[in-house]
Every structure is written in C-alpha cells, then in structure tokens.
Design a protein around this motif. Structure first.
Motif, PDB file in Angstrom:
ATOM      1  N   HIS A  19     -33.159 -35.988 -11.344  1.00 49.22           N
ATOM      2  CA  HIS A  19     -34.169 -34.955 -13.049  1.00 49.22           C
ATOM      3  C   HIS A  19     -33.540 -35.010 -14.089  1.00 49.22           C
ATOM      4  CE1 HIS A  19     -36.411 -31.483 -14.028  1.00 49.22           C
ATOM      5  NE2 HIS A  19     -37.001 -31.978 -13.531  1.00 49.22           N
ATOM      6  N   GLU A  20     -31.769 -34.699 -14.250  1.00 49.66           N
ATOM      7  CA  GLU A  20     -31.269 -34.850 -15.258  1.00 49.66           C
ATOM      8  C   GLU A  20     -31.554 -36.395 -15.655  1.00 49.66           C
ATOM      9  OE1 GLU A  20     -27.344 -32.911 -15.423  1.00 49.66           O
ATOM     10  OE2 GLU A  20     -28.198 -31.177 -13.491  1.00 49.66           O
ATOM     11  N   ALA A  21     -31.313 -37.110 -14.774  1.00 50.64           N
ATOM     12  CA  ALA A  21     -31.449 -38.514 -15.589  1.00 50.64           C
ATOM     13  C   ALA A  21     -32.554 -38.486 -16.035  1.00 50.64           C
ATOM     14  CB  ALA A  21     -30.961 -39.830 -14.721  1.00 50.64           C
ATOM     15  N   ILE A  22     -33.745 -38.766 -15.129  1.00 48.12           N
ATOM     16  CA  ILE A  22     -34.550 -38.524 -16.427  1.00 48.12           C
ATOM     17  C   ILE A  22     -35.571 -37.793 -17.162  1.00 48.12           C
ATOM     18  CG2 ILE A  22     -37.155 -38.692 -16.007  1.00 48.12           C
ATOM     19  CD1 ILE A  22     -37.041 -38.677 -12.366  1.00 48.12           C
ATOM     20  N   GLY A  23     -34.378 -36.896 -17.614  1.00 52.73           N
ATOM     21  CA  GLY A  23     -34.757 -36.160 -18.521  1.00 52.73           C
ATOM     22  C   GLY A  23     -33.942 -36.621 -19.671  1.00 52.73           C
ATOM     23  N   GLY A  24     -33.094 -37.184 -20.009  1.00 54.59           N
ATOM     24  CA  GLY A  24     -31.709 -37.725 -20.352  1.00 54.59           C
ATOM     25  C   GLY A  24     -31.119 -36.228 -20.714  1.00 54.59           C
ATOM     26  N   THR A  25     -30.571 -35.496 -19.962  1.00 47.30           N
ATOM     27  CA  THR A  25     -29.113 -34.412 -20.255  1.00 47.30           C
ATOM     28  C   THR A  25     -28.032 -35.674 -20.115  1.00 47.30           C
ATOM     29  OG1 THR A  25     -30.801 -33.375 -19.042  1.00 47.30           O
ATOM     30  CG2 THR A  25     -28.911 -32.716 -19.276  1.00 47.30           C
ATOM     31  N   ILE A  26     -27.902 -35.994 -19.127  1.00 42.78           N
ATOM     32  CA  ILE A  26     -26.902 -37.468 -18.786  1.00 42.78           C
ATOM     33  C   ILE A  26     -27.719 -38.796 -18.702  1.00 42.78           C
ATOM     34  CG2 ILE A  26     -25.073 -35.773 -17.387  1.00 42.78           C
ATOM     35  CD1 ILE A  26     -25.976 -35.990 -15.326  1.00 42.78           C
ATOM     36  N   PRO A  27     -26.701 -39.610 -18.748  1.00 37.47           N
ATOM     37  CA  PRO A  27     -26.829 -40.980 -18.799  1.00 37.47           C
ATOM     38  C   PRO A  27     -27.280 -41.260 -17.297  1.00 37.47           C
ATOM     39  CG  PRO A  27     -24.523 -41.000 -19.947  1.00 37.47           C
ATOM     40  CD  PRO A  27     -24.982 -39.967 -19.789  1.00 37.47           C
ATOM     41  N   VAL A  28     -27.565 -42.584 -17.075  1.00 39.59           N
ATOM     42  CA  VAL A  28     -28.215 -43.090 -16.091  1.00 39.59           C
ATOM     43  C   VAL A  28     -26.936 -43.541 -15.413  1.00 39.59           C
ATOM     44  CG1 VAL A  28     -29.783 -44.427 -14.871  1.00 39.59           C
ATOM     45  CG2 VAL A  28     -30.810 -43.413 -16.896  1.00 39.59           C
ATOM     46  N   LYS A  29     -26.065 -44.260 -15.744  1.00 38.22           N
ATOM     47  CA  LYS A  29     -24.940 -44.502 -15.054  1.00 38.22           C
ATOM     48  C   LYS A  29     -24.275 -43.026 -14.554  1.00 38.22           C
ATOM     49  CE  LYS A  29     -22.565 -47.883 -13.238  1.00 38.22           C
ATOM     50  NZ  LYS A  29     -23.045 -48.710 -11.633  1.00 38.22           N
ATOM     51  N   THR A  30     -24.466 -42.015 -15.478  1.00 37.00           N
ATOM     52  CA  THR A  30     -23.303 -41.456 -15.333  1.00 37.00           C
ATOM     53  C   THR A  30     -23.559 -40.435 -13.788  1.00 37.00           C
ATOM     54  OG1 THR A  30     -22.407 -41.694 -17.435  1.00 37.00           O
ATOM     55  CG2 THR A  30     -22.231 -39.005 -16.382  1.00 37.00           C
ATOM     56  N   ALA A  31     -25.427 -40.632 -14.144  1.00 35.30           N
ATOM     57  CA  ALA A  31     -25.648 -39.670 -12.921  1.00 35.30           C
ATOM     58  C   ALA A  31     -25.937 -40.132 -11.694  1.00 35.30           C
ATOM     59  CB  ALA A  31     -27.117 -39.593 -13.464  1.00 35.30           C
ATOM     60  N   ALA A  32     -25.901 -41.682 -11.458  1.00 31.46           N
ATOM     61  CA  ALA A  32     -25.490 -42.274 -10.211  1.00 31.46           C
ATOM     62  C   ALA A  32     -24.586 -42.220  -9.778  1.00 31.46           C
ATOM     63  CB  ALA A  32     -25.966 -44.017 -10.816  1.00 31.46           C
ATOM     64  N   ASN A  33     -23.266 -41.902 -10.928  1.00 29.80           N
ATOM     65  CA  ASN A  33     -22.275 -42.276 -10.074  1.00 29.80           C
ATOM     66  C   ASN A  33     -21.525 -40.880  -9.827  1.00 29.80           C
ATOM     67  OD1 ASN A  33     -21.062 -44.886 -10.398  1.00 29.80           O
ATOM     68  ND2 ASN A  33     -20.846 -44.326 -12.922  1.00 29.80           N
ATOM     69  N   ASP A  34     -22.080 -39.758 -10.336  1.00 24.85           N
ATOM     70  CA  ASP A  34     -22.000 -38.415  -9.762  1.00 24.85           C
ATOM     71  C   ASP A  34     -22.203 -38.126  -8.789  1.00 24.85           C
ATOM     72  OD1 ASP A  34     -20.044 -38.015 -12.391  1.00 24.85           O
ATOM     73  OD2 ASP A  34     -21.796 -37.121 -13.591  1.00 24.85           O
ATOM     74  N   MET A  35     -23.668 -38.953  -8.638  1.00 24.73           N
ATOM     75  CA  MET A  35     -24.079 -38.861  -7.202  1.00 24.73           C
ATOM     76  C   MET A  35     -23.656 -39.076  -6.025  1.00 24.73           C
ATOM     77  SD  MET A  35     -29.291 -39.599  -7.162  1.00 24.73           S
ATOM     78  CE  MET A  35     -28.920 -40.561  -8.460  1.00 24.73           C
ATOM     79  N   VAL A  36     -23.581 -40.155  -6.486  1.00 27.89           N
ATOM     80  CA  VAL A  36     -22.494 -40.971  -5.021  1.00 27.89           C
ATOM     81  C   VAL A  36     -21.137 -40.387  -4.626  1.00 27.89           C
ATOM     82  CG1 VAL A  36     -21.230 -43.328  -5.168  1.00 27.89           C
ATOM     83  CG2 VAL A  36     -23.524 -43.020  -6.087  1.00 27.89           C
ATOM     84  N   GLN A  37     -20.927 -39.524  -6.062  1.00 26.00           N
ATOM     85  CA  GLN A  37     -18.853 -39.182  -6.040  1.00 26.00           C
ATOM     86  C   GLN A  37     -19.830 -37.869  -5.251  1.00 26.00           C
ATOM     87  OE1 GLN A  37     -17.355 -38.419  -9.405  1.00 26.00           O
ATOM     88  NE2 GLN A  37     -15.599 -38.052  -8.633  1.00 26.00           N
ATOM     89  N   GLN A  38     -20.408 -36.735  -5.416  1.00 28.12           N
ATOM     90  CA  GLN A  38     -20.822 -35.577  -4.915  1.00 28.12           C
ATOM     91  C   GLN A  38     -20.979 -35.859  -3.697  1.00 28.12           C
ATOM     92  OE1 GLN A  38     -22.242 -32.987  -7.840  1.00 28.12           O
ATOM     93  NE2 GLN A  38     -22.820 -31.309  -6.305  1.00 28.12           N
ATOM     94  N   ILE A  39     -21.503 -37.058  -3.222  1.00 32.06           N
ATOM     95  CA  ILE A  39     -22.493 -36.716  -1.426  1.00 32.06           C
ATOM     96  C   ILE A  39     -21.021 -37.185  -0.681  1.00 32.06           C
ATOM     97  CG2 ILE A  39     -23.606 -37.897  -0.599  1.00 32.06           C
ATOM     98  CD1 ILE A  39     -25.999 -38.102  -2.600  1.00 32.06           C
ATOM     99  N   GLU A  40     -20.035 -38.462  -1.588  1.00 32.50           N
ATOM    100  CA  GLU A  40     -19.430 -38.615  -0.946  1.00 32.50           C
ATOM    101  C   GLU A  40     -18.350 -37.463  -0.931  1.00 32.50           C
ATOM    102  OE1 GLU A  40     -17.255 -41.979  -3.300  1.00 32.50           O
ATOM    103  OE2 GLU A  40     -18.532 -43.735  -1.815  1.00 32.50           O
ATOM    104  N   SER A  41     -18.278 -37.380  -1.475  1.00 35.58           N
ATOM    105  CA  SER A  41     -17.079 -35.544  -0.993  1.00 35.58           C
ATOM    106  C   SER A  41     -17.761 -34.306   0.363  1.00 35.58           C
ATOM    107  CB  SER A  41     -16.878 -34.711  -2.172  1.00 35.58           C
ATOM    108  OG  SER A  41     -17.784 -34.279  -2.947  1.00 35.58           O
ATOM    109  N   LEU A  42     -18.984 -34.575   0.320  1.00 39.24           N
ATOM    110  CA  LEU A  42     -19.770 -33.426   1.296  1.00 39.24           C
ATOM    111  C   LEU A  42     -18.331 -33.683   2.693  1.00 39.24           C
ATOM    112  CD1 LEU A  42     -23.151 -34.151   0.939  1.00 39.24           C
ATOM    113  CD2 LEU A  42     -21.761 -32.107  -0.133  1.00 39.24           C
ATOM    114  N   PRO A  43     -18.692 -32.318   3.251  1.00 41.94           N
ATOM    115  CA  PRO A  43     -18.240 -32.849   4.949  1.00 41.94           C
ATOM    116  C   PRO A  43     -18.760 -33.365   5.381  1.00 41.94           C
ATOM    117  CG  PRO A  43     -18.408 -30.252   3.423  1.00 41.94           C
ATOM    118  CD  PRO A  43     -19.000 -31.277   3.262  1.00 41.94           C
ATOM    119  N   LYS A  44     -17.863 -34.251   5.983  1.00 41.62           N
ATOM    120  CA  LYS A  44     -18.320 -34.613   7.013  1.00 41.62           C
ATOM    121  C   LYS A  44     -19.013 -34.095   8.681  1.00 41.62           C
ATOM    122  CE  LYS A  44     -18.386 -38.776   4.506  1.00 41.62           C
ATOM    123  NZ  LYS A  44     -19.675 -38.770   3.604  1.00 41.62           N
TER     124      LYS A  44
END
Lengths: 332, 434
Positions: free
Chosen positions: B409-434
């Motif tokens: 949502h933030e990437a589409i609206g331009g709040t954060i750049p697409v590449k940053t959003a994608a990287n942050d998304m991956v990083q946050q999902i990876e940090s979730l407890p397994k």
C-alpha cells in the motif's frame, strides 16, 4: 494489689462482630440492594478483566486438544508489554490514537459548547432545532460509517466529490479515505503531520465521528448551562461585563463539572474508537484499538492483544486523572 | 365365584401383556428413529452463494434428513476468522461446520482448529479428480485436506469493449505491454479519466491483486521452495513496480488505494473504468440493468501476461477458494452429520441447481450444457481457474499478509520507494518467529 483479670476477645471474633454489625446495621438494606449489581459487575467486568490481564502476561493461544477447545497460556511476564514498547508500529499507532483524541476533543469542546450556547438562546423553532441536532446521535455507528463511506467515496460519484466538482472547488476527485500525507508540496510539514498521526483519512474519519457525537456533547453541556441562574448574567451585565467575560467567568466555571464528565466519557470512547475506523479502513488506519483487535483476532495472539488493550486503558486513566485533578484541584 | 375371579385375572393378564407388547414395540420404534440433530453452520454473508441460496440448501437437506436441522450463522468476511477462533476456544464448538478460506488452511492445520477430511473424502467422494487439482491444492497442506471445496472463486479480467473500440482497439490485451498501451491511449484520448480501478485498500484484497500481478509477470509465488520470502526480486518486484507506475501515471484511479472489490466493481459497472480485475461476481453485476450502465459492453477475458510466461494457460489469476470444514471441537456424535451436510452441499447435484449463483467446483457441472447456456464465458472461466496462483500457505499467514498489505500500500502510494518497501517487507517477514 491485685489486678483484675481482663479477658480480651479473640481478634477473629472482633472482626466477625464488626462485619456482622456493619451488615446488620443501618446499611443492611443498602448492601443487600447493591449485591445483585455488585455480583454482575464482578462477573462481567472484574473477572474478565483479571482474566485479560493474566492473558496479557502470557503467550496465549487457542488450542484444541482431544476434541476440546481451550486457551493455553504460557507465562512470559512483562514480555508482551516490552515487545510493544520496542515496536515502532505501536508508537505510530499511539500517536495516531492521540491525534484522533486531541482533535476530536478540541472540536467537541469548542463547537460543542458553541452549539449548546446557541441552543440555550430563545429563538423561534428552538425545540425543533434541538431535535434535529440530536438525530445523528440516534444513528447506529455502523450505519453512520457506511453513510460516510458513501459521502467520502473517492470516485467522481462520491457525494462530497460530486458536490465539490459541481461547484468547481476541485478539479479531480479526492480520495478522502486514503491515509495519504497532507500538504505533500511542503515536505517538512507533511512529514511532521504524518509523524503526528495526521493524514487525509484520519481527518475525514474525525469529521464522520464528530458529526455523530457532537450532538450528545452539546446536549450534555446544554443541561449544564440550564442550571446557571439568569441572575448571575443580569448582575454581570449591570456591572458592565462583556459577553466574552460573562462566558469566561460565569458560564465556563459553572459548566466545568459537566464538561469534565463529558471529557472523561469521550476520552474513554475515543481511546477505544473502533467501529467507524474498521468499517471504513479495515487495518489501513491502525490506531491502538485496531491493533489490539488485529493482534488478538487476526494473528491469534491474545496475550499481545490484551496487552495493547491494557495500555489503552492505562492511557485513558492517566488522562482522566488529570481532568479530575484539574476539576477538584484542592481535593487531590 | 371362582370362575369370575379367573376371568378377571385372565383379562388383567391379557391387558398387561398387550400393554407390554405395545410399549416394547413403541420403544423399538423409538430406538430406530434417529435422534433430532441441530447442526450449527458458520457461513459468510456474500453475493453468489448468498444467504437465500444457503437457506434453500439447508431446507433441501432437511427434507432428505428430517431429523437434522441446519442452523446458519451468517457473518461478513472480516468477522469470519475471529468467529472461528473464538469457537475453537470453547470446550464444545459453537459452529460445527465452518466456511474456511484457503488462506487459513495452514493456520487451521497447524493449530488443529479443523479436522483433516482425507478419510471422509477417500470413503465418500467417488471422483475427487472431478474437482480441479488447483482447488484441492488451495485447501490442502502437507497432504491433509482441511476443507471440502465449496466455492471455486477466482479472478477474471474484465474490459469495456465499447471504450476500447472508441480508442481503436478491436480486442482486449494479451500481454502486459499491450495492456499498458491500451490504458495510455484511453487516457490520452480522454475516453476515460482513469482507465483502471482495482481494490488496493489496505486489506486482504490487496494481497490478492499483488499475487495475481506477480503471476502475470510469470511467478505469483511470493515464497520460494525453501519457504523464504522473495518479494524483493523477480516477478514480485516487477509487480510492485507495475502497480506503482499505474498509480503514478494516473492510469489507475487514485481511489484504488481506498477501494475494496465491490467499490472497484461499481466503478467498472458505472463506466468510470475501462478495465477491472476482480472476482467472478462482476460478471453478474456488469450485465444487470439495475446495477450497471455498461450492459452488453463488458467482456470477460483471460489476464494479460508478460511474453514467454504462463505458457500453459496464457493467463494468470488468483484463487479465492473456500471450503467447508468440520471444527475439531465438534462433538464426535455430530461429526458424521457434519460430513453428510458438507457432502450434500458440495455435491455436483446441488451445485448444478445453483449455477446462477456461483461457478461450480465440479468440472462435470462446469462443462454441462446448462452451464454453457447460462454462462457464455465458461471457457474463459476455465482458463482463469486453471491459471490461478495461491497466496502463501504459511501457518502465520495473517501476520505475513498484514506486512505485505502495509508495504505494498505504501509503495503504490509513493510513501516509500518500491525497492525499499520490497526489501523491508522481506526483512520483516524473515524476522517473524518461526
């Protein structure tokens, strides 16, 4: 010299005796009549609250064992609270909640008192006016949310957009319910407002919420206004006091108790505001109550959800304490 | 005198024998008669298989099994999951049969909220291959079928042929490049201000559109085979860039960011958009005179895809399958009845009676002359059904989904750049407890 043996009654007996005297004395009927209400309060408020607090101190999840559903609660102490306080999204949610509260309360105090003062004047059709003003309060919250969803629809056919386009106020439709930053052309201001929890969707929702709740604030303040004797104002006018001075020195101090009750009530409501926001935005505007719901019922983390709920309650209590302290300054 | 007493005694004995016989017969009859059963079913209030359709199915089931009464509870989609959760927390289930969305399959299997239906299916479903494998896959995890397929919901590509003809196009796009070109021409010629509207409200619908768009670029799987998130590379990244570009260039209506699926469908049906990518219910809306201003103009089509991708299907859709599941804490005595109801409601015979409401899960019904007659788009439906991508089947899906929703949502609206959003998304999902 002989001393008289004095037999002191055992302590337990004294306590029992005092309890008996209290319950059987003049307060007997009072306690008896209060008992059903107290039992209900204990059953539906105190016990669930203690249970929720216990959950907030645990890693709580729902499990089905041997065909029976139950709640497993693994004690983790304050870990849920600490995780929340270390999570940036919690602080953003807190700022959004506080923004929602501050702006709403400001509108209610200013416009609410203004409406009440207006309704307190004598004019033709005053009764009908009072009834009309009260109508929004009677509308169910979900219906109100759907109504504002149609008004704020971001397409050309959204009621507000259609009106503004017809009046040439705007050139293209505005997406009122998108949590986009305000004043994007002024980056520092836009960033500061976003940080404080202010965005387009938030402000639109405040409008929808105030439309519904302002009437009750105005009616309660009006009730306070009607207890002020007219003689005070007459005496003030004789002394040459201006309208503003009459308001500041007579009206405001005398409606302060009512206003405090209204503020406490509304603070509690605003801190846990959910229906309007969830109906219009789902999880797009994650104020604290939405976060609590999402943690508990979407992620199944009832411990974390309970922790957020208790923090909401704590914040509301702190705010309420300052209201009361200001009102009864000498007593606290 | 003796005779008299003998007569009385004989009569009494006969009467008592008669009574005993009658009561034993009554008892035997009562024993044979099935006990009354009330089956509590949780279902979603929605279009398609609506409350009216479900009530009718319930009444038909009651006719077949007079001792069984189905008690429905209808809730909107956002409340379904929490209702299932709270029901699972009770010692005895509040709902015996629940409508289970495919995104909950992993969670319900991991936490044991619903029971695996493999044994029932093996025993009672004669032809499981009659249901497309993609549907079974969506409702299964680790070989366990957690819900019997009931709704074969998926997305279609819709376009307004009148608008396209005005812009000089004889048919809808087949590739992403063609689609982009058509949108640009429609906008440039002022045929429509925003050629496309989608449901990009920060909700589950946004994840569906993101997965599907990634699918159109060749791979709708947001996790790799090792279970690692891959939103910051390949098709998923291209999808995010594409969505941002449509928004930034004014090809997608800005209202998309606040629109859910019905809102996007209304924009298309009211002639405010030339394209819509949405669930199958739009087919009914666009040709309904009371709801649509584009009757006869809407076309259902396969999705445009990037060249060289999705070769088998030449489309890429997203699944929204839902199935009927038995709650794990349903009393053992009710479970056979719960299955009987599921078997009834999902049977080809019952689904064939409600073709007006939903696309059937059974291929035999989907290709029946009746369906062909009712649905002129049935071939496209089959094409898109075979081209579905599923959202990630992870046990903490709803947490993962909320992260995806936020960053997309933030990437589409331009709040954060697409590449940053994608990287942050991956990083946050990876940090979730397994």
């Amino acid at each position: 010299m002989t001393s008289m043996p004095v037999e002191s009654p055992p302590k337990r007996a004294t306590l029992r005796h005092r309890l008996f005297r209290t319950l059987s004395g003049e307060y007997f009927w009072l306690y008896l009549l209060l008992l059903p209400s107290l039992l209900i309060l204990v059953a539906v408020i105190l016990i669930p609250m203690l249970f929720a607090f216990q959950m907030s101190l645990g890693n709580t999840s729902i499990v089905v064992l041997g065909g029976r559903g139950t709640i497993s609660n693994q004690w983790v102490g304050l870990q849920n609270y600490l995780s929340l306080l270390q999570n940036p999204s919690f602080w953003q949610a807190l700022r959004e909640t506080l923004y929602f509260w501050v702006v709403s309360i400001f509108i209610e105090v200013t416009v609410g008192i203004g409406m009440a003062v207006l309704m307190n004047q004598s004019f033709f059709g005053r009764r009908i006016f009072r009834v009309i003003v009260f109508i929004p309060w009677a509308i169910p919250t979900v219906v109100n949310a759907m109504l504002w969803g149609m008004i704020f629809d971001g397409d050309n056919f959204g009621a507000l957009n259609d009106l503004l386009l017809q009046w040439h106020v705007i050139q293209s439709p505005i997406v009122w319910l998108n949590p986009s930053a305000l004043f994007p052309q002024i980056p520092w201001l836009s960033n500061a407002l976003s940080y404080l929890g202010s965005n387009l969707a938030m402000n639109s929702i405040i409008v929808g919420d105030e439309w519904k709740t302002l009437p009750i604030v105005a009616i309660l303040v009006l009730a306070g206004l009607q207890t002020i004797p007219h003689e005070y104002y007459e005496a003030a006018r004789v002394e040459g006091a201006s309208a503003w001075r009459q308001f500041r020195q007579i009206t405001l101090p005398l409606i302060a108790p009512v206003l405090t009750v209204v503020l406490i009530l509304r603070t509690m409501q605003l801190m846990r505001a959910f229906t309007l926001i969830f109906t219009l935005e789902q999880f797009g505007l994650p104020v604290l109550s939405i976060q609590a719901y999402q943690q508990a019922f979407s992620f199944g983390s009832f411990g974390m959800g309970s922790a957020v709920s208790f923090l909401i309650g704590l914040i509301a209590l702190v705010i309420a304490y300052f209201y009361i302290k200001r009102l009864y300054r000498e007593e606290l | 005198m003796r005779n008299k007493w003998t007569k009385v005694l004989m009569s009494a004995m006969s009467a008592s024998l008669l009574l005993t016989g009658a009561s034993s017969a009554a008892m035997a009859k009562a024993k044979a008669a099935p006990q009354p059963v009330v089956l509590k079913v949780l279902y979603m209030s929605q279009q398609g298989y609506s409350t009216a359709v479900l009530n009718k199915m319930g009444a038909e089931f009651h006719k077949e099994h007079p001792n069984v009464t189905i008690e429905f509870t209808y809730l909107p989609y956002p409340q379904l999951h929490s209702a299932i959760l709270t029901s699972a927390a009770a010692p005895v289930a509040q709902y015996d049969v629940v409508l289970s969305d495919l995104i909950w399959t992993g969670e319900f299997a991991a936490k044991g909220y619903t029971v695996a239906l493999n044994n029932y299916i093996r025993q009672y479903i004669k032809n499981p291959k009659g249901i497309p494998q993609s549907v079974w896959n969506g409702l299964s995890v680790g070989g366990k079928v957690m819900a019997m397929p009931f709704l074969a919901n998926f997305q279609n590509f819709y376009y307004n042929k009148k608008m396209l003809a005005e812009a000089g196009f004889k048919s809808g796009p087949k590739t992403m490049a063609q689609w982009l070109h058509q949108m640009q021409v429609l906008k440039a010629k002022h045929i429509v201000q925003y050629p496309y509207e989608d449901s990009w409200l920060q909700a589950e619908g946004l994840v569906c559109d993101y997965v599907r768009t990634a699918g159109e670029f060749g791979n709708g799987n947001l996790f790799n085979a090792k279970g690692q998130p891959i939103m910051n590379q390949g098709a998923a990244l291209k999808a995010l860039e594409w969505m941002r570009m449509l928004y930034k260039d004014g090809l997608a209506n800005p209202n998309s960011l606040a629109a859910d699926e019905p809102t996007a469908a209304n924009a298309f049906a009211s002639g405010q958009a030339a394209f819509n990518t949405n669930w199958t219910f739009v087919t009914g809306i666009m040709n309904n005179k009371s709801e649509s201003k584009i009757v006869g103009q809407g076309v259902v089509s396969g999705f445009p895809v990037a060249p060289g991708t999705n070769r088998a299907t030449l489309s890429a859709s997203i699944s929204g399958f839902q199935g009927l599941a038995i709650a794990a804490n349903t009393p053992a005595s009710l479970k056979p009845w719960a299955w009987k109801w599921i078997q009834f409601a999902t049977s080809p015979a019952v689904q064939a009676q409600h073709l007006h409401s939903e696309w059937p899960i059974w291929s035999s019904v989907a290709t029946s002359p009746q369906e062909k007659h009712l649905n002129p788009w049935y071939k496209v439906y089959q094409q898109n059904l075979n081209a579905v991508y599923n959202r990630p089947a992870v046990s903490n899906y709803l947490t993962v989904s909320s992260i995806i929703q936020q960053y997309v949502h933030e990437a589409i609206g331009g709040t954060i750049p697409v590449k940053t959003a994608a990287n942050d998304m991956v990083q946050q999902i990876e940090s979730l407890p397994k």
